[in-house]
Design a protein around this motif. Sequence first.
Motif: not given
Length: 259
Positions: A74-89
């Motif tokens: 059982x897990x508490x979870x979330x997904x997120x998207x960085x606005x910056x593609x550099x942070x994402x990379x």
Amino acid sequence: MDSTLIITVGGRYRCTRTNWLGSGQWSDAAKIYAPIAGRAWLAVDGRRAELRVGQFYLIPPHHRLEFGAEPAMEVDWLHFVPESPVVDARLAALGAVQPFPGAVAARWRSVVRRCAEFFAAPTPALTFRMQAMVSELVGLALEQAPVVAADPRLLAALRYMEDHLTRPVSLAELAASARLSAGHFHRLFRAQFHTTPFLYLLRRRMAMAHRRLAEGSATVKEVAVACGYDDPYYFSRVFRQTYHCSPREVRAGTARPSP
């Protein structure tokens, strides 16, 4: 560099061998997991990590994931998207599950346990606390991540994408905005950002769609058109593939996505 982090989906979920990630499933989402009961493991491109109760974990985006429960977690979870593609990379370049020290988990445990509440009925106070938690965890992870020097030609293409999220954009247009041939642009983009231009643009549109649907004021058709989709049925199909729930469920606040 834009430090905005968009929290898209999350909650509490009971993961078993049959209802979670399939073998070798590709995931473009950046994720935070906080197990609260049971035992499980998660592998990023074959690099396996045990998920333990009481710990926090960041799972980097744009990798192939495998999961095993013993027999459930059982897990508490979330997904997120960085606005910056550099942070994402840079997060993608981590290449493995990132655990956090126990002191970090203790500091944010009371917040992550309210994930389901945050997505069902967010308040300004809870929103700020949730964003603060994600920001600290991402900051800690980035201290371990390789530095990614962004190619200015690709940054020009990214700005072009952001300016044209509401209409279809071709690979030729994006390549022209970067002053590169289509083939060279595609190769450079994938090498730098660990995804294709098409998938990056799709994810940006889906994140925008999710935010507008969660607000509840626009219809599914209106959101589809605002995000560059003339066909609301095709939009709904892509949305479901991205978030494992329908646009109508998000708009009504009844979505039950999985980690």
